[in-house]
Design a protein around this motif. Structure first.
Motif, PDB file in Angstrom:
ATOM      1  N   ASN A 238       0.871  -1.165   0.000  1.00 21.50           N
ATOM      2  CA  ASN A 238       0.000   0.000   0.000  1.00 21.50           C
ATOM      3  C   ASN A 238       0.917   1.226   0.000  1.00 21.50           C
TER       4      ASN A 238
ATOM      5  N   TYR B 191       1.221   5.614   0.074  1.00 17.30           N
ATOM      6  CA  TYR B 191       0.522   6.802   0.561  1.00 17.30           C
ATOM      7  C   TYR B 191       1.323   8.067   0.249  1.00 17.30           C
TER       8      TYR B 191
ATOM      9  N   TYR C 126       1.252  11.950   1.856  1.00 14.55           N
ATOM     10  CA  TYR C 126       0.730  12.855   2.865  1.00 14.55           C
ATOM     11  C   TYR C 126       1.360  14.231   2.665  1.00 14.55           C
TER      12      TYR C 126
ATOM     13  N   LEU D 184      -3.780  13.192   4.622  1.00 11.50           N
ATOM     14  CA  LEU D 184      -3.693  12.151   3.606  1.00 11.50           C
ATOM     15  C   LEU D 184      -4.174  12.707   2.275  1.00 11.50           C
TER      16      LEU D 184
ATOM     17  N   TYR E 113      -3.873   7.473  -1.672  1.00  6.32           N
ATOM     18  CA  TYR E 113      -3.344   6.172  -1.313  1.00  6.32           C
ATOM     19  C   TYR E 113      -3.667   5.198  -2.424  1.00  6.32           C
TER      20      TYR E 113
ATOM     21  N   LEU F  18       5.213  13.746   2.344  1.00 11.81           N
ATOM     22  CA  LEU F  18       5.747  12.481   2.831  1.00 11.81           C
ATOM     23  C   LEU F  18       5.122  11.318   2.082  1.00 11.81           C
TER      24      LEU F  18
ATOM     25  N   GLN G 148      -9.553  15.146  10.118  1.00 13.24           N
ATOM     26  CA  GLN G 148      -8.674  14.179  10.749  1.00 13.24           C
ATOM     27  C   GLN G 148      -9.478  13.287  11.678  1.00 13.24           C
TER      28      GLN G 148
ATOM     29  N   GLY H 256      10.945  12.238   8.445  1.00 17.59           N
ATOM     30  CA  GLY H 256       9.789  11.373   8.288  1.00 17.59           C
ATOM     31  C   GLY H 256       9.350  10.797   9.623  1.00 17.59           C
TER      32      GLY H 256
ATOM     33  N   GLN I   9      -8.238   0.965   3.161  1.00 18.17           N
ATOM     34  CA  GLN I   9      -6.805   0.721   3.206  1.00 18.17           C
ATOM     35  C   GLN I   9      -6.068   2.030   3.381  1.00 18.17           C
ATOM     36  N   LYS I  10      -6.248   2.696   4.509  1.00 21.16           N
ATOM     37  CA  LYS I  10      -5.543   3.948   4.683  1.00 21.16           C
ATOM     38  C   LYS I  10      -5.299   4.192   6.160  1.00 21.16           C
ATOM     39  N   LEU I  11      -4.388   5.098   6.425  1.00 25.18           N
ATOM     40  CA  LEU I  11      -3.971   5.439   7.773  1.00 25.18           C
ATOM     41  C   LEU I  11      -4.192   6.928   7.943  1.00 25.18           C
ATOM     42  N   VAL I  12      -5.041   7.301   8.899  1.00 25.11           N
ATOM     43  CA  VAL I  12      -5.412   8.710   9.079  1.00 25.11           C
ATOM     44  C   VAL I  12      -4.816   9.224  10.379  1.00 25.11           C
TER      45      VAL I  12
END
Lengths: 112, 112
Positions: free
Chosen positions: A32, A34, A36, A46, A49, A90, B2, B42, B98-101
């Motif tokens: 996966n 991403y 950002y 975000l 993705y 990022l 967010q 990062g 499928q994501k990260l918040v």
């Protein structure tokens, strides 16, 4: 071992110019991916993705686009930069949504 | 918007003291992750706690998760000057996606 490369580290671009930021991952398959953006002193927003080649999900309507031409390559682009596009960008990858994300070192973009 | 919101936004303590940061989120998640970011760099993954776990330890880190309150806390014990950084929580598997918040982060300063 897996590594993530993001470049350039810093970039100064004039308003109206195009943008291409590249991110590549080594040592893993079908990650996966991403993108950002982080404003100064703020959290991460975000932008895009991707769960596979050619599969891009956009989170925020804006002046940017993303593409995934290869399994481990993720590109962030703009046709014409705006001042508001300045920020710290990022790239990150994860094996799947239930695992940790690994970040690149970021690109500091200043649009002048 | 967010999904993770850290509290406090900034925290300054003396070396050797414990630091506690809190995170709240709005919707269901599969896991809750904490990350650290040194200035201009990062993010680095610290710890992941799954939705069916209540507490997890890693070295000087202790994370709790209360899914009924949609909140998590990160405790750093015996803080060191090198712990100075921003700390972010992130919800994974948000609505099955499928994501990260990420949240806005807590800026932690350890005074020697």
């Amino acid at each position: 071992s897996q590594t993530i490369h993001q470049w350039p580290a810093t970039l100064v671009q004039p308003v109206g110019s195009p943008l291409s930021l590249e991110c590549t991952v080594e040592g893993t398959s079908n990650p996966n991916l991403y993108w950002y953006r982080q404003a100064a002193g703020r959290g991460l927003q975000l932008l895009f993705y991707s769960v596979g080649i050619g599969q891009i999900s956009s989170e925020v309507p804006q002046n940017l686009s993303a593409s995934r031409p290869q399994d481990r390559q993720f590109i962030l682009s703009s046709k014409k930069l705006l001042l508001s596009d300045s920020g710290f960008y990022l790239c990150a990858w994860s094996v799947q949504m239930n695992t940790e994300a690994f970040f690149g070192q970021g690109t500091r973009l200043t649009v002048v | 918007s967010q999904q993770g919101e850290e509290d406090p936004q900034a925290l300054s303590i003396q070396e050797g003291e414990n630091a506690t940061m809190n995170c709240s989120y709005k919707t269901s998640i599969n896991n809750l992750q904490w990350y650290r970011q040194n200035s201009g760099r990062g993010l680095v993954h610290l710890i992941l706690i799954r939705s069916n776990e209540r507490e997890k330890h890693s070295g000087r880190l202790r994370v709790t998760l209360d899914t009924s309150k949609k909140s998590s806390s990160l405790l750093i014990t015996a803080s060191r000057a090198a712990d100075t950084a921003s700390y972010f929580c992130a919800g994974g598997g948000f609505q099955g996606a499928q994501k990260l918040v990420f949240g806005q982060g807590t800026r932690l300063t350890i005074n020697p």
